[in-house]
Scaffold this active site. Structure first.
Site, PDB file in Angstrom:
ATOM      1  N   LYS A  35      -3.786 -21.166  15.346  1.00 22.81           N
ATOM      2  CA  LYS A  35      -2.903 -22.318  15.613  1.00 22.81           C
ATOM      3  C   LYS A  35      -2.465 -22.328  17.077  1.00 22.81           C
ATOM      4  O   LYS A  35      -2.390 -23.382  17.714  1.00 22.81           O
ATOM      5  CB  LYS A  35      -1.681 -22.287  14.689  1.00 22.81           C
ATOM      6  CG  LYS A  35      -0.658 -23.387  14.984  1.00 22.81           C
ATOM      7  CD  LYS A  35      -1.220 -24.766  14.722  1.00 22.81           C
ATOM      8  CE  LYS A  35      -0.536 -25.965  15.302  1.00 22.81           C
ATOM      9  NZ  LYS A  35       0.793 -26.080  15.692  1.00 22.81           N
TER      10      LYS A  35
ATOM     11  N   SER B 163      -0.789 -27.725  11.377  1.00 24.73           N
ATOM     12  CA  SER B 163      -0.864 -28.747  12.422  1.00 24.73           C
ATOM     13  C   SER B 163      -0.881 -30.135  11.813  1.00 24.73           C
ATOM     14  O   SER B 163      -1.410 -30.338  10.727  1.00 24.73           O
ATOM     15  CB  SER B 163      -2.113 -28.564  13.275  1.00 24.73           C
ATOM     16  OG  SER B 163      -2.161 -29.600  14.245  1.00 24.73           O
TER      17      SER B 163
ATOM     18  N   HIS C 109      -5.246 -23.570  19.168  1.00 22.81           N
ATOM     19  CA  HIS C 109      -5.342 -25.009  18.864  1.00 22.81           C
ATOM     20  C   HIS C 109      -4.380 -25.762  19.778  1.00 22.81           C
ATOM     21  O   HIS C 109      -4.719 -26.796  20.358  1.00 22.81           O
ATOM     22  CB  HIS C 109      -5.001 -25.237  17.383  1.00 22.81           C
ATOM     23  CG  HIS C 109      -4.637 -26.666  17.041  1.00 22.81           C
ATOM     24  ND1 HIS C 109      -3.434 -27.245  17.382  1.00 22.81           N
ATOM     25  CD2 HIS C 109      -5.336 -27.633  16.382  1.00 22.81           C
ATOM     26  CE1 HIS C 109      -3.400 -28.498  16.957  1.00 22.81           C
ATOM     27  NE2 HIS C 109      -4.545 -28.757  16.353  1.00 22.81           N
ATOM     28  N   ASN C 110      -3.166 -25.242  19.905  1.00 26.65           N
ATOM     29  CA  ASN C 110      -2.184 -25.934  20.743  1.00 26.65           C
ATOM     30  C   ASN C 110      -2.558 -25.870  22.222  1.00 26.65           C
ATOM     31  O   ASN C 110      -2.303 -26.816  22.959  1.00 26.65           O
ATOM     32  CB  ASN C 110      -0.785 -25.354  20.521  1.00 26.65           C
ATOM     33  CG  ASN C 110      -0.159 -25.888  19.248  1.00 26.65           C
ATOM     34  OD1 ASN C 110      -0.866 -26.317  18.343  1.00 26.65           O
ATOM     35  ND2 ASN C 110       1.153 -25.880  19.175  1.00 26.65           N
TER      36      ASN C 110
ATOM     37  N   GLU D 285      -4.886 -28.490  22.544  1.00 25.34           N
ATOM     38  CA  GLU D 285      -4.116 -29.751  22.435  1.00 25.34           C
ATOM     39  C   GLU D 285      -3.495 -30.120  23.789  1.00 25.34           C
ATOM     40  O   GLU D 285      -3.585 -31.271  24.240  1.00 25.34           O
ATOM     41  CB  GLU D 285      -3.036 -29.540  21.363  1.00 25.34           C
ATOM     42  CG  GLU D 285      -1.981 -30.621  21.225  1.00 25.34           C
ATOM     43  CD  GLU D 285      -0.887 -30.191  20.228  1.00 25.34           C
ATOM     44  OE1 GLU D 285      -1.194 -29.858  19.073  1.00 25.34           O
ATOM     45  OE2 GLU D 285       0.300 -30.171  20.633  1.00 25.34           O
TER      46      GLU D 285
HETATM   47  C1  6PG Z   1       0.678 -29.661  15.818  1.00 22.14           C
HETATM   48  C2  6PG Z   1       1.475 -29.596  17.074  1.00 22.14           C
HETATM   49  C3  6PG Z   1       2.854 -29.133  16.786  1.00 22.14           C
HETATM   50  C4  6PG Z   1       3.796 -29.373  17.938  1.00 22.14           C
HETATM   51  C5  6PG Z   1       3.913 -28.210  18.865  1.00 22.14           C
HETATM   52  C6  6PG Z   1       3.556 -28.408  20.303  1.00 22.14           C
HETATM   53  O1  6PG Z   1      -0.408 -29.110  15.829  1.00 22.14           O
HETATM   54  O2  6PG Z   1       1.149 -30.265  14.865  1.00 22.14           O
HETATM   55  O3  6PG Z   1       0.877 -28.730  17.992  1.00 22.14           O
HETATM   56  O4  6PG Z   1       2.791 -27.834  16.338  1.00 22.14           O
HETATM   57  O5  6PG Z   1       3.561 -30.560  18.553  1.00 22.14           O
HETATM   58  O6  6PG Z   1       5.229 -27.819  18.740  1.00 22.14           O
HETATM   59  O7  6PG Z   1       4.606 -28.946  20.972  1.00 22.14           O
HETATM   60  P1  6PG Z   1       5.019 -28.693  22.473  1.00 22.14           P
HETATM   61  O8  6PG Z   1       4.292 -29.719  23.249  1.00 22.14           O
HETATM   62  O9  6PG Z   1       6.505 -28.948  22.436  1.00 22.14           O
HETATM   63  O10 6PG Z   1       4.731 -27.302  22.872  1.00 22.14           O
END
Ligand code: 6PG
Length: 466
Positions: free
Chosen positions: A181, A127, A184-185, A188
């Site tokens: 991960k 990430s 995590h997203n 995010e």
């Molecule tokens: C990170 C991000 C990275 C990327 C993803 C999510 O942790 O560096 O999460 O992996 O931004 O691809 O992007 P999307 O919003 O396109 O799903």
């Protein structure tokens, strides 16, 4: 002298990780399926320890044993074809690392298949985007622990550091690194949507200008809300479009894209039976945003209150929004970490949640001061069921829940859609209710399907002739 590591895949992320390894003293062999990206890498970049290769055999042959190959290609079937092309050239004990945003189910399968052939497979959640890859990402590696020990010196060197500690730790067996991960997203997505809802409230209900919101966010970034996402959002809001002179954010079409990791997190929550509602609402919010044409039509034809910007005491309400955002974050992170806990016990992964919170403090997109508090909560009691029940977050939640409630009510009164704020509040109120209403659901199920129910006063299962 042989190279210490090979990087396969020279898109922005792969190229930047290779440079990061070079800057940290590794001898790096680079390879890309098509030579254009290798040429682009070498064009204008010189480093004595980088060796470009245009044939897979010589790339592999250039590596010291056990060979360490970091693949950074588009997640999905390409990873399988790259692995298939590598395996005949490798020896038992060699190590393949996959740094893409791979689906952890695929990583589990690849791990099993490769281990059977004596090749180690390390799933590396990465990430931090392009900048992180170059200057220090957060890394979430998993797989065979002995194999990890062999790549740990490289991964820990290239990872971001916080208080001298690398933002990289061994996560657990098989594809658990990609699982960590993925969630995590999911967090995010929720964090981004919560900040966006705070922005919308400040703009539509309080009538702040984009520049004023930037200033508010900058000031919040000096408080317990300090985070990378807060910081970049403030910066984004100061940016003006050169062509029109408008704030950049106002010339960007309001349709959010996504590559799938947030959706996978929600699918996994559904499969696992955990209530990650805020994370899931943030995915749905992106889907709803993509219905731009329908939304334009519906705005003209569907009734709702009109925003009455500016009628409130701005200073007081800015504070409510701030506390609501903090409260929303607590609930979102509580859901994400609960999902980790549940996956960990269902899969027997033994994830160290305190350690995961620690490596999220630097390099990654959700890095935030707040993660110190999450880590402390797990350090105090590794058996925490839900962060909301830990002393620190319980006290914070009790302090801030009324602000979240105020914002949701005021937003709804004014017709403002607040999917993550409201999901956070519903989750919070649902979680703190000893009576859920599911007794009525059970009665309905028993009525139409004789699905039976349990009673509060007797052991066993029961059915009623309704
Ligand atoms: C990170 C991000 C990275 C990327 C993803 C999510 O942790 O560096 O999460 O992996 O931004 O691809 O992007 P999307 O919003 O396109 O799903």
């Amino acid at each position: 002298m042989k190279n210490t590591i090979g990087v396969y895949g020279l898109g922005v992320m792969g190229a930047n990780l290779a440079k990061n390894m070079l800057h940290n003293g590794e001898r790096v062999a680079i390879f890309n399926y098509t030579r254009d990206l290798t040429d682009a890498f070498m064009d204008g970049y010189s480093h004595p320890e980088v060796s470009p290769y245009f044939e897979l055999e010589s790339f592999i042959d250039s590596l010291e044993k056990p060979r360490k190959i970091f693949i950074m290609v588009t997640a999905g079937p390409i990873v399988d074809s790259v692995i298939q092309s590598l395996v005949p050239l490798l020896d038992p004990g060699d190590i393949i690392m996959d740094g893409g945003n791979s689906d952890f189910h695929n990583s589990n399968r690849r791990y099993q298949q490769l281990e059977e052939q004596g090749i180690h497979f390390i799933s590396v959640g990465v990430s931090g985007g392009a900048e992180g890859a170059l200057h220090g990402p957060a890394l979430m590696p998993s797989g065979n622990p002995n194999a990890y020990q062999q790549v740990a010196p490289i991964l820990e060197k290239i990872a971001a550091k916080v208080d001298g500690k690398p933002c990289c730790t061994y996560i657990g067996p098989e594809g658990s690194g990609h699982y960590v991960k993925m969630v995590h997203n999911g967090i995010e997505y929720a964090d981004m949507q919560l900040i966006t809802e705070a922005y919308l409230f400040l703009r539509k209900i309080l009538g702040l200008t984009v520049q004023e919101i930037a200033t508010v966010f900058q000031s919040w970034d000096e408080t317990e809300l300090k985070s990378y996402l807060m910081e970049i959002t403030a910066e984004i809001l100061t940016k003006v479009d050169e062509e029109t002179g408008k704030p950049m954010v106002d010339v960007i079409l309001d349709k959010a894209g996504q590559k799938g990791t947030g959706k996978w997190t929600s699918q996994d929550a559904l499969d696992r039976g955990v209530p990650s509602s805020i994370l899931t609402e943030s995915v749905f919010a992106r889907y709803l945003s993509s219905l731009k044409e329908e939304r334009i039509y519906a705005e003209k034809h569907l009734n709702g209150p009109k925003f009455e910007a500016g009628a409130l005491d701005k200073e007081a309400w800015i504070q409510f929004v701030k506390k609501a955002l903090y409260m929303g974050k607590i609930c979102a992170y509580a859901q994400g970490f609960y999902q980790y806990k549940s996956a960990s016990s269902q899969k027997g992964w033994e994830l160290d949640l305190g350690e995961i919170a620690l490596i999220f403090r630097g390099g990654c997109i959700i890095r935030a001061d707040f993660l110190n508090d999450i880590s402390d909560a797990y350090r105090e009691n590794p058996e925490v069921t839900n962060l909301l029940l830990t002393p620190f977050f319980m006290e914070r939640a009790n302090q801030f829940e009324s602000s979240l409630r105020k914002i949701v009510i005021k937003g709804f009164e004014n017709g403002l859609s607040l999917p993550c704020f409201s999901a956070a509040l519903s989750f919070y109120d649902g979680y703190r209710s000893s009576e859920s209403g599911a007794n009525l659901i059970q009665a309905q199920r028993d009525y139409f399907g004789a699905h039976t129910y349990e009673r509060i006063d007797q052991e066993g299962t029961f059915h009623t002739e309704w």
